[in-house]
Motif scaffolding. Sequence first.
Motif, short mmCIF file in Angstrom:
data_model
loop_
_atom_site.label_atom_id
_atom_site.label_comp_id
_atom_site.label_asym_id
_atom_site.label_seq_id
_atom_site.Cartn_x
_atom_site.Cartn_y
_atom_site.Cartn_z
N VAL A 167 0.83 -1.20 0.00
CA VAL A 167 0.00 0.00 0.00
C VAL A 167 0.87 1.26 0.00
O VAL A 167 0.58 2.22 -0.68
N GLU A 168 1.97 1.20 0.76
CA GLU A 168 2.86 2.37 0.83
C GLU A 168 3.42 2.74 -0.54
O GLU A 168 3.62 3.91 -0.84
N ARG A 169 3.70 1.73 -1.34
CA ARG A 169 4.19 2.00 -2.69
C ARG A 169 3.17 2.82 -3.46
O ARG A 169 3.51 3.59 -4.34
N PHE A 170 1.94 2.59 -3.12
CA PHE A 170 0.87 3.21 -3.87
C PHE A 170 0.45 4.55 -3.29
O PHE A 170 0.34 5.55 -3.99
N VAL A 171 0.24 4.55 -1.98
CA VAL A 171 -0.18 5.79 -1.32
C VAL A 171 1.07 6.54 -0.87
O VAL A 171 1.57 6.32 0.22
N LEU A 172 1.57 7.40 -1.72
CA LEU A 172 2.81 8.07 -1.38
C LEU A 172 2.57 9.30 -0.53
O LEU A 172 3.20 9.52 0.47
#
Lengths: 215, 215, 259
Positions: B75-80
């Motif tokens: 998710v972190e990769r996506f929600v920067l």
Amino acid sequence: MSAESRRALEAIIMVTDSPLEAEVLAQLTEQSIAEVESQLAELAAEYADQERGFQLAHVAGGWRFQSHPAMAPYVERFVLEGQSAKLSAAALETLAIVAYKQPLSRAQIAAIRGVSVDSVVRTLEQRGYIGEVARDPGPGQAVLFGTTPLFLERLGINSVSDLPSVAEFVPGADVVEALEHGLRVDALAVPAPDASGSTDERPTLDDLLDGDPSA
Amino acid sequence: MSAESRRALEAIIMVTDSPLEAEVLAQLTEQSIAEVESQLAELAAEYADQERGFQLAHVAGGWRFQSHPAMAPYVERFVLEGQSAKLSAAALETLAIVAYKQPLSRAQIAAIRGVSVDSVVRTLEQRGYIGEVARDPGPGQAVLFGTTPLFLERLGINSVSDLPSVAEFVPGADVVEALEHGLRVDALAVPAPDASGSTDERPTLDDLLDGDPSA
Amino acid sequence: MPYEVQTSVFEGPFDLLLHLILREQVDLYEVSLARIVDAYLIEIERMEVLDLEITTEFLLIAATLVELKCKRLLPEDLDIDIDDEFALWEERDLLIARLLDCKTFKDAAQVIGLLFDSASLSTPRTAGLEEQFMEIAPDLLEGIDLEDIKKAFIRATTPKPKPVVSIEHIHSIRVSVTDAVEELIDELPRVGTVSFRRLTDSLVERLEIVVRFLAVLELFKQGFIELDQPTAFGDIQIIWIGSPALGVADLSDIDTYEG
């Protein structure tokens, strides 16, 4: 690793607010598009089998979770009873920025608020309070937003010039800069004006703590 | 009808953008709050059993879908963006005081921390973690602060009573002893071992003020 | 050692005291009181609105520390006033209670920090309503008036506090008593005699004047200067009597000379 990537797909799609393309999902989970698509189909079938109240749907070229059409009466009731009708503080602030500073781009709004504003801007657009009013003439031709006649109507004013004056209020330097450049401002990257040079002759904190008689 | 209402709960929670109270869900699905709560607990357990990438979480007095913590790397990769910067130690301490002692005034916080808390209180207010909850009935009518639902949401807890008891943090006897030794009154007490050497000299006025007789 | 890194470690006198006593295990005797008093002055200066209640408490604690240290350093007085003695114990215990309270919340803060961290591993779903329900949704602007829009705008564009606080400390440290003593030792030998008013007429901040006054008292105690005040509430004459050869670097030698 398929179980892990299926979980990852569920997690990512759950937290996004617009449909995600299989290609993006493939990159994020480091798989081929074909693998992603077969896993998504599996998941969608699972939810259907388990008679979940939500679906994994393929809309507008992407994938998203949405409420099951059979549950629409409940969702409608939820909407009509006004439980969903709270304009969040974030949405209100975004609307206010657009109202006072229009036209401006999504990037400029984000720079002022210091956070991503995609979903808030989309909500406001869907509700018809803001809309595209122009295109940035610069490279990229970013969409510039402004308020709509509906916004004026709901607030009972004729034009944005009827908004209460904020002339005596001075916005922060970051805001001014964001409006000038349309770029994201990193507060930490800006050196504080008085942080340099003058500190050299000042006592160090070692001095502050220095109580050791044998030092 | 329980299967139907469980589906309805899933559908409604899927379309909300902030935690939804069991009370509202009970009204919408025409059940008692207790029934709703047991169904929600069942659903949450099902998702956990099936190792879904999402959870049904009970936070800030309501229910919401969220990504599973184990999926954070994806998710972190996506929600920067949107991830707010970490709070400073000073802000966390102030937040802890407000969480455990609310409602209380700025002056009361300052008295506990032994420092001026104006700017840190403002930061926490701007972040939306604390807010004015009352006014001191006494003269001056000081603003009394308390924590907000957003604070609970960010902490992933349902109410402040879910915080560990403050009794768990009361310092042990060793700390009390160390403080009593460090601040002992008796001049004849044995000096701390590392203070050797300097104690037999007659103290100067400078010692009194500075504690640094030989540096 | 980089200045900023160190300053950010300690926030105020309680923090300093807790660190010195619990971590460094030093004794009040070794603690530099002037520095702790400076730390209090810095905190008072940082207050945007001078809060009498807090200021009084800060001063009370600082006074307790000074009294404790005096008691420990001066030769045992045979005719101790038992009431004074008890009062000192009482103040000391009050101070310890405060430090314990402060420590309690420092530890609680760590747990809250951990909760923040673990909760941040989950991202909430905030997608909201699907388009087909938008049409039936009631007006979101219901109950919102022009004043709300204005307030929201001001809230969104108000300068945000800098994430790094340490800069304020660096700025505040300008008013430390030690600095003022060093400045005076540098300046007084050249002018010989000067009035206190003259010495402070370039200062704007009241706190700076107070600090300079403390520095003058310190130099008087050290025997560097004579003070003369011909009339009550009149201007104070400061007369340098220390060795003109003494510079800032020699300040520390005074101690051994006196001892």
